[in-house]
Scaffold this active site. Structure first.
Site, short mmCIF file in Angstrom:
data_model
loop_
_atom_site.label_atom_id
_atom_site.label_comp_id
_atom_site.label_asym_id
_atom_site.label_seq_id
_atom_site.Cartn_x
_atom_site.Cartn_y
_atom_site.Cartn_z
N GLN A 1 85.42 57.77 47.57
CA GLN A 1 86.96 57.07 47.40
C GLN A 1 87.81 58.47 46.95
O GLN A 1 87.30 59.18 45.85
CB GLN A 1 86.76 56.25 46.39
CG GLN A 1 86.03 54.81 46.84
CD GLN A 1 86.32 53.73 45.90
OE1 GLN A 1 85.75 52.48 46.19
NE2 GLN A 1 86.66 53.97 44.81
N ASN B 1 88.61 43.38 34.02
CA ASN B 1 88.99 43.13 35.23
C ASN B 1 87.75 42.09 36.00
O ASN B 1 87.77 41.87 37.33
CB ASN B 1 89.32 44.31 36.20
CG ASN B 1 88.18 45.10 36.25
OD1 ASN B 1 87.17 45.04 36.10
ND2 ASN B 1 88.66 46.25 36.70
P1 NDP Z 1 77.95 42.79 34.04
O1 NDP Z 1 77.64 43.98 33.16
O2 NDP Z 1 78.55 41.82 33.11
O3 NDP Z 1 76.83 42.11 34.99
C1 NDP Z 1 76.17 42.84 35.39
C2 NDP Z 1 74.93 42.22 35.97
O4 NDP Z 1 73.85 42.79 36.85
C3 NDP Z 1 74.03 41.83 34.72
O5 NDP Z 1 73.93 40.50 34.65
C4 NDP Z 1 72.59 42.61 35.10
O6 NDP Z 1 71.52 41.89 34.73
C5 NDP Z 1 72.85 42.45 36.65
N1 NDP Z 1 71.93 43.42 37.32
C6 NDP Z 1 71.62 44.88 36.82
N2 NDP Z 1 70.60 45.28 37.84
C7 NDP Z 1 70.42 44.23 38.79
C8 NDP Z 1 69.30 44.14 39.87
N3 NDP Z 1 68.77 45.38 39.97
N4 NDP Z 1 69.19 42.97 40.29
C9 NDP Z 1 69.89 41.87 39.92
N5 NDP Z 1 70.80 42.05 39.17
C10 NDP Z 1 71.15 43.17 38.35
O7 NDP Z 1 79.13 43.65 34.89
P2 NDP Z 1 80.32 42.99 35.63
O8 NDP Z 1 79.96 41.62 36.28
O9 NDP Z 1 81.61 42.89 34.96
O10 NDP Z 1 80.47 43.96 36.77
C11 NDP Z 1 79.59 44.33 37.68
C12 NDP Z 1 79.74 45.26 38.44
O11 NDP Z 1 80.76 45.08 39.46
C13 NDP Z 1 80.19 46.54 37.65
O12 NDP Z 1 79.39 47.40 37.37
C14 NDP Z 1 80.80 47.33 38.89
O13 NDP Z 1 80.14 48.21 39.64
C15 NDP Z 1 81.71 46.64 39.89
N6 NDP Z 1 83.08 46.06 39.44
C16 NDP Z 1 83.77 46.17 40.55
C17 NDP Z 1 85.17 46.17 40.42
C18 NDP Z 1 86.27 46.27 41.49
O14 NDP Z 1 87.42 46.88 41.40
N7 NDP Z 1 85.89 46.01 42.77
C19 NDP Z 1 85.88 45.89 39.06
C20 NDP Z 1 84.72 45.72 38.05
C21 NDP Z 1 83.58 45.70 38.26
P3 NDP Z 1 71.13 41.84 33.10
O15 NDP Z 1 72.37 42.51 32.31
O16 NDP Z 1 70.73 40.64 33.02
O17 NDP Z 1 70.00 42.92 32.89
#
Ligand code: NDP
Length: 389
Positions: free
Chosen positions: A314, A147
């Site tokens: 939630q 998603n």
């Molecule tokens: P990804 O794993 O693709 O991306 C997460 C990114 O966050 C990675 O690039 C990671 O860095 C980065 N990150 C982690 N910690 C930090 C930090 N302290 N500072 C800056 N960047 C950081 O996940 P998605 O993009 O798919 O999803 C992200 C989040 O969105 C999910 O974990 C979830 O909480 C939320 N979400 C919400 C949904 C909703 O319905 N509202 C649905 C889906 C997701 P790196 O990997 O480079 O270390």
């Protein structure tokens, strides 16, 4: 034989749908970057039907029962005598969705003596205490990418709706009014603004790509830098930290997982460094923001708007201050649960179950915890409080 305990949100108030607004879903060949969509051996549902609510059962019943397993589905997840708590002690697998999270706390994990697998039908496994899952050797898996684009679209919608003052203007129409000045006195163009994302993972990068045609200045911060050609293609300005990025931005969107590094990140101190009248969009996790600091920033005018779909807890209680704070564009937790997304995460949940039941490896991109440590996507994007990596 396994007992699978599945916690889903309630059916619509008027009952489970018998017809839908559209007849089919577009075909998507693969995710951006080439990752394949879920590849279960089969499915027993119609894509485009409501699968994430109790009667939808993620389309899993026929599959599990045909193999002799037990499926228990409930929405009753909170409180000591909830159906979830009663069913948990002998469950082998728990399936939960971030939209209606069954919180797997250390106490619950300690009582779940049989539990071997916790599946997130969606993305974001922070409702599972990952330290305890590691301690009890519970595998945690989620349907990575299912998603991400759904959320990126929601973020783009919320940025535009806040900046252009869409929701109050729509409300004026519903109320029978026509005062244009009232509608436009808080309405701006996005063009030319500086927009930054905290994290440029699957969602953050998709948001950047979607905003590029609006002729904005794009910024990002992340733990790992994007490839130079992507930075160049999108004209990105990289900042080493969130604190470094936010003073430069008119709009900030949060797309990082909730983990010890990000919890409480947007507090009074960080908000005070943002431009007066900045907009903050958080579809990641509520606890990345300090609840009351957000209310204070909206009331003082430090933030011109806040939108998102994530709350804590939630479902949000009726008196949650984010329901009534000024200039917000909140929705319930829906961005990642469109009918399009449901078809993908239902198929991905089945793929994970098939792998686990057949004793074949779960795709590394779906793994958060395995073998008593962070694994796969979890090892890349998450951290744990205790250093067990
Ligand atoms: P990804 O794993 O693709 O991306 C997460 C990114 O966050 C990675 O690039 C990671 O860095 C980065 N990150 C982690 N910690 C930090 C930090 N302290 N500072 C800056 N960047 C950081 O996940 P998605 O993009 O798919 O999803 C992200 C989040 O969105 C999910 O974990 C979830 O909480 C939320 N979400 C919400 C949904 C909703 O319905 N509202 C649905 C889906 C997701 P790196 O990997 O480079 O270390």
């Amino acid at each position: 034989m396994a007992k699978v305990l599945c916690v889903l949100y309630d059916d619509p108030e008027n009952g489970y749908p018998t017809s839908y607004a559209r007849d089919d879903l577009p075909h998507i060949a693969h995710y951006p970057g080439g990752q394949t969509l879920p590849t279960p051996q089969g499915t027993d549902f119609t894509p485009g039907h409501l699968l994430g609510s109790v009667s939808g059962e993620l389309g899993l019943r026929a599959f599990l029962e045909s193999r002799g397993h037990t499926l228990v589905v409930t929405s009753d997840k909170d409180g000591e005598n909830s159906a979830f708590d009663r069913e948990l002690p002998d469950a082998d697998v728990v399936i939960s969705q971030p939209f209606w999270p069954a919180y797997l706390t250390p106490e619950r994990l300690a009582r779940a003596a049989n539990l071997k697998l916790a599946i997130t039908a969606g993305i974001g496994s922070d409702h599972v205490d990952l330290d305890s899952a590691i301690e009890h050797d519970v595998t945690v898996a989620e349907v990575t990418f299912c998603n991400s684009i759904s959320v990126a679209e929601h973020v783009a919608m919320m940025i535009l709706s806040l900046v252009r003052n869409y929701l109050p203007s729509n409300q004026r129409v519903l109320d029978g009014g026509w005062n244009i000045a009232d509608c436009v006195a808080r309405s701006y163009d996005l063009e030319g603004m500086h927009v930054g994302t905290v994290a440029a993972g699957r969602i953050g990068l998709a948001v950047l790509r979607r905003l590029k045609p609006f002729d904005v200045h794009l910024h990002y911060t992340d733990r790992h830098r994007l490839p130079a050609e992507v930075e160049e293609e999108l004209g990105l300005t990289f900042h080493p930290t969130t604190a470094d990025m936010v003073p430069a931005c008119d709009v900030v969107t949060v797309n990082a997982p909730l983990h010890p590094e990000t919890e409480g990140m947007f507090n009074d101190e960080l908000l005070a460094t943002m431009k007066r009248g900045a907009y903050l969009i958080n579809t990641a996790r509520a606890k990345i923001c300090d609840r009351d600091a957000i209310v204070r920033a909206l009331e003082s005018g430090q933030l011109a708007g806040y939108a998102g779909d994530v709350w804590y807890p939630q479902p949000a209680p009726a008196d949650h201050p984010w329901r009534t704070m000024p200039h917000h564009g909140m929705t319930p937790h829906i961005s990642g649960s469109s009918l399009s997304a449901q078809a993908r995460y239902a198929a991905g949940t089945r793929e994970i179950l098939e792998s686990w039941l057949d004793g074949t490896p779960i795709r590394p991109e779906y793994l958060i915890v395995q073998g008593g440590k962070l694994a796969g996507t979890g090892a890349h994007s998450y951290s744990v409080a205790k250093d067990r990596k």
